[in-house]
Design a protein around this motif. Structure first.
Motif, mmCIF file in Angstrom:
data_model
loop_
_atom_site.group_PDB
_atom_site.id
_atom_site.type_symbol
_atom_site.label_atom_id
_atom_site.label_comp_id
_atom_site.label_asym_id
_atom_site.label_seq_id
_atom_site.Cartn_x
_atom_site.Cartn_y
_atom_site.Cartn_z
ATOM 1 N N LEU A 145 10.551 -25.235 -15.164
ATOM 2 C CA LEU A 145 10.955 -26.448 -14.448
ATOM 3 C C LEU A 145 9.839 -26.936 -13.533
ATOM 4 C CD1 LEU A 145 14.404 -24.985 -13.442
ATOM 5 C CD2 LEU A 145 14.005 -26.661 -15.251
ATOM 6 N N ASP A 146 9.820 -28.249 -13.288
ATOM 7 C CA ASP A 146 8.842 -28.830 -12.362
ATOM 8 C C ASP A 146 9.261 -28.666 -10.912
ATOM 9 O OD1 ASP A 146 6.979 -29.777 -14.215
ATOM 10 O OD2 ASP A 146 8.018 -31.683 -14.459
ATOM 11 N N ASP A 147 10.553 -28.799 -10.612
ATOM 12 C CA ASP A 147 11.036 -28.778 -9.237
ATOM 13 C C ASP A 147 12.301 -27.927 -9.160
ATOM 14 O OD1 ASP A 147 11.988 -29.267 -6.670
ATOM 15 O OD2 ASP A 147 11.520 -31.414 -6.734
ATOM 16 N N LEU A 148 12.103 -26.646 -8.926
ATOM 17 C CA LEU A 148 13.211 -25.689 -8.902
ATOM 18 C C LEU A 148 14.228 -26.036 -7.828
ATOM 19 C CD1 LEU A 148 14.478 -23.112 -10.011
ATOM 20 C CD2 LEU A 148 12.966 -21.797 -8.503
ATOM 21 N N ASP A 171 4.977 -17.335 -8.352
ATOM 22 C CA ASP A 171 6.004 -18.256 -8.829
ATOM 23 C C ASP A 171 7.314 -18.078 -8.067
ATOM 24 O OD1 ASP A 171 4.019 -18.803 -10.676
ATOM 25 O OD2 ASP A 171 4.964 -17.668 -12.276
ATOM 26 N N GLN A 200 11.771 -18.157 -8.848
ATOM 27 C CA GLN A 200 12.792 -18.147 -9.891
ATOM 28 C C GLN A 200 14.163 -17.900 -9.306
ATOM 29 O OE1 GLN A 200 11.541 -14.715 -12.232
ATOM 30 N NE2 GLN A 200 13.150 -13.482 -11.320
ATOM 31 N N HIS A 238 12.728 -21.178 -13.722
ATOM 32 C CA HIS A 238 11.411 -20.709 -13.291
ATOM 33 C C HIS A 238 10.476 -21.872 -12.990
ATOM 34 C CE1 HIS A 238 8.493 -17.319 -13.307
ATOM 35 N NE2 HIS A 238 7.629 -18.313 -13.477
ATOM 36 N N GLN A 239 9.781 -21.769 -11.852
ATOM 37 C CA GLN A 239 8.754 -22.743 -11.493
ATOM 38 C C GLN A 239 7.468 -22.010 -11.199
ATOM 39 O OE1 GLN A 239 9.725 -25.430 -8.307
ATOM 40 N NE2 GLN A 239 7.847 -26.613 -8.566
ATOM 41 N N THR A 283 4.553 -21.856 -7.066
ATOM 42 C CA THR A 283 5.190 -22.498 -5.921
ATOM 43 C C THR A 283 5.619 -21.493 -4.852
ATOM 44 O OG1 THR A 283 7.335 -22.377 -7.013
ATOM 45 C CG2 THR A 283 6.056 -24.409 -7.303
#
Length: 121
Positions: A71-74, A97, A99, A113-114, A117
């Motif tokens: 995903l781009d924006d969790l 990351d 999650q 998951h992103q 970040t």
């Protein structure tokens, strides 16, 4: 052998129609129309560049098996799921990351998951 990628994953579900509502309405999957007429219920879905095949069969006990959606924006996805009444934990840092997990109606785990970040909150 040099794999080009993951073509599909198969998920056992007890009620394909109920699962289809979850995977399309909650997770944003798109139904494919090229599934052959098998002797069992199910559906083929597109989730990004990977297919998810729902198969009507006994659901195995949870022992850590899952697949992950990138995903781009969790944080926005967690907010969206919660607004739909879906239970989802706060994201956790894993390496660089973040999650979290959500479960389908049969209890199958799906990681959200992103990448990259970990510094966000």
């Amino acid at each position: 052998m040099q794999p080009l990628g993951v073509h599909h994953v198969s998920i056992n579900v007890s009620d394909p129609a109920r699962s289809l509502v979850f995977y399309t309405g909650v997770l944003g999957a798109r139904v494919r129309d090229d599934r052959p007429d098998f002797s069992i219920g199910g559906a083929w879905l597109d989730m990004g560049s990977t297919q998810v095949h729902l198969i009507e069969a006994s659901v195995p006990p949870a022992q850590g098996q899952h697949f992950a959606l990138l995903l781009d924006d969790l944080d926005a996805v967690v907010d969206e799921l919660r607004a739909k009444g879906i239970e989802v934990d706060d994201p956790k840092v894993v390496g660089p990351d973040r999650q979290t997990f959500v479960h389908d109606p049969d209890g199958n785990a799906i990681e959200l998951h992103q990448i990259g970040t970990a510094g966000r909150s």
